[in-house]
Design an enzyme around this catalytic site. Structure first.
Site, PDB file in Angstrom:
ATOM      1  N   ASP A  72       0.830  -1.209   0.000  1.00 52.27           N
ATOM      2  CA  ASP A  72       0.000   0.000   0.000  1.00 52.27           C
ATOM      3  C   ASP A  72       0.862   1.257   0.000  1.00 52.27           C
ATOM      4  O   ASP A  72       2.047   1.241   0.367  1.00 52.27           O
ATOM      5  CB  ASP A  72      -0.947   0.005   1.202  1.00 52.27           C
ATOM      6  CG  ASP A  72      -0.220  -0.016   2.543  1.00 52.27           C
ATOM      7  OD1 ASP A  72       0.724  -0.822   2.690  1.00 52.27           O
ATOM      8  OD2 ASP A  72      -0.595   0.765   3.439  1.00 52.27           O
ATOM      9  N   ASP A 102       8.829   4.256  -1.153  1.00 49.60           N
ATOM     10  CA  ASP A 102       8.130   3.649  -0.018  1.00 49.60           C
ATOM     11  C   ASP A 102       6.905   2.868  -0.474  1.00 49.60           C
ATOM     12  O   ASP A 102       5.798   3.383  -0.457  1.00 49.60           O
ATOM     13  CB  ASP A 102       7.724   4.757   0.957  1.00 49.60           C
ATOM     14  CG  ASP A 102       7.083   4.244   2.223  1.00 49.60           C
ATOM     15  OD1 ASP A 102       7.250   3.058   2.544  1.00 49.60           O
ATOM     16  OD2 ASP A 102       6.409   5.039   2.904  1.00 49.60           O
ATOM     17  N   GLU A 134      -0.007  -1.373   5.582  1.00 47.30           N
ATOM     18  CA  GLU A 134       1.046  -1.045   6.542  1.00 47.30           C
ATOM     19  C   GLU A 134       0.974   0.420   6.939  1.00 47.30           C
ATOM     20  O   GLU A 134       1.229   0.767   8.104  1.00 47.30           O
ATOM     21  CB  GLU A 134       2.420  -1.360   5.931  1.00 47.30           C
ATOM     22  CG  GLU A 134       3.599  -1.144   6.879  1.00 47.30           C
ATOM     23  CD  GLU A 134       4.169   0.272   6.855  1.00 47.30           C
ATOM     24  OE1 GLU A 134       4.987   0.584   7.740  1.00 47.30           O
ATOM     25  OE2 GLU A 134       3.789   1.079   5.971  1.00 47.30           O
TER      26      GLU A 134
END
Length: 378
Positions: A72, A102, A134
């Site tokens: 995610d 990220d 997350e």
């Protein structure tokens, strides 16, 4: 374009914001892994359209290595992007796209590393673990770890591929977060004595949090490896009141505690609860509830741990502690694994417009993962 970069372009095109399903991304990744000869489990999450994936290569037994990352990304709404955030774009030596650092860059490197590996030579298994949600509290990985626990999963250790510029992170703080939910009594503002101002209660709780922070700075446990060397107590949002001429009935204050190893975050919450009780007793009215929304443990791996030393050698960098949280503490606490954090890109670029990674960073990660996987053939 390398295979890793091509995979990153595909992954970036999936707008897998935490609030939305990640099913398409995981099923696409599962297809790549299956074609590379992996054994794939796609695991349904707690919500429709939410999936985890565990894939394994090589022997079905033995203590292998887990490469783990989340699928995610954070939202882009309200950010001033100069390119399409969900189309990987090469510009000025950068590869721009939401999640490029990220942490879809690491996911892409995992997929291409599995494709390159001669799995017939593996004497111990290679595992990939991709999770969901997350970014909103390490939610999805808990389902994944519960499944692995039930299967009595064993491994030598786990690498969490968050962006560390390929430095090897041996620790990070834990986190607990929630709300000071302050309940007052509404009244007309012309006669406030007839009511109880919930914002006033909230203000005292903000003061209690600041006092606790000052105490921790003075006498709390310290770890000089962190830029902020003690446990932090932070207030992030305040929501209260409905109109200026109404004594507010409700005010919610969101707070977090990021604790260094050895500092009991629940004990600190208990101190805040005691302070809330004192405020209500003194005022003789109102109510303050402290609700915990979520928490995850910190990570603490000894640099001399054999697995950690191996990964440090493969990365060719120095050990460090990182200032942000990861799923690593959950892998460590629930599966009993040594865990390190090491991945391409830089956390300072994350969650911002024009997030990027570079080709050189992806190439370095490819070489690092090749060395890690080679250790499974020894």
């Amino acid at each position: 374009m390398t295979r890793t970069t091509a995979h990153l372009a595909s992954l970036t095109a999936f707008p897998s914001i935490s609030a939305d399903p990640n099913e398409d991304l995981i099923r696409w990744s599962a297809g790549i892994v299956t074609a590379a000869g992996g054994r794939v489990q796609v695991l349904a999450g707690a919500k429709p359209g939410k999936l985890n994936m565990v894939a394994s290569f090589g022997p079905q037994t033995g203590a292998g290595i887990v490469l783990s990352g989340h699928s995610d990304v954070v939202p882009v709404a309200g950010q001033d992007w100069h390119t399409d955030p969900f189309a990987l774009t090469a510009k000025d030596g950068k590869l721009l796209g939401r999640g490029s650092s990220d942490m879809k860059g690491f996911l892409a490197a995992c997929l291409s590393a599995a494709e390159r590996a001669d799995t017939t030579r593996l004497t111990r298994p290679l595992h990939l673990a991709f999770s969901y949600d997350e970014e909103v509290g390490c939610l999805g990985v808990r389902d994944l770890l519960e499944r692995l626990q039930a299967e009595n999963f064993q491994a030598e250790g786990c690498i969490i591929g968050e962006p560390t510029a390929q430095q090897v992170g041996f620790g990070h703080k834990g986190k607990i977060f929630g709300c000071f939910c302050c309940h007052g009594q509404p009244a007309h503002s012309a006669n406030p004595a007839l009511g109880c101002n919930a914002i006033g209660l909230a203000a005292e709780m903000v003061g209690a949090a600041e006092t606790l922070q000052a105490e921790l700075l003075a006498t709390g446990m310290r770890d000089a490896a962190y830029p902020f060397p003690v446990t932090s107590v932070h207030v992030g949002t305040i929501k209260g009141g409905s109109a200026l001429n109404i004594v507010p009935e409700r005010c919610d204050v969101e707070f977090e505690i990021r604790n260094v190893a050895g500092e009991d975050a629940h004990a600190l919450v208990a101190q805040l609860r005691a302070r809330a009780a004192e405020i209500i007793a003194r005022r003789g009215q109102g109510r303050i509830e402290i609700e915990i929304a979520n928490e995850y443990p910190g990570l603490e791996t000894a640099p001399e741990d054999p697995f950690a030393a191996k990964i440090l050698a493969a990365a060719g960098t120095s050990p460090c502690k990182i200032g942000f949280g990861t799923e690593g503490g959950l892998f460590q606490s629930r599966l009993g694994l040594p865990v390190v954090v090491c991945g391409p890109g830089n956390i300072d670029r994350a969650h911002k417009p024009d997030e990027y990674i570079t080709q050189d960073e992806l190439d370095q990660c490819d070489a690092f993962l090749d060395r890690v996987i080679a250790s499974l053939s020894a």
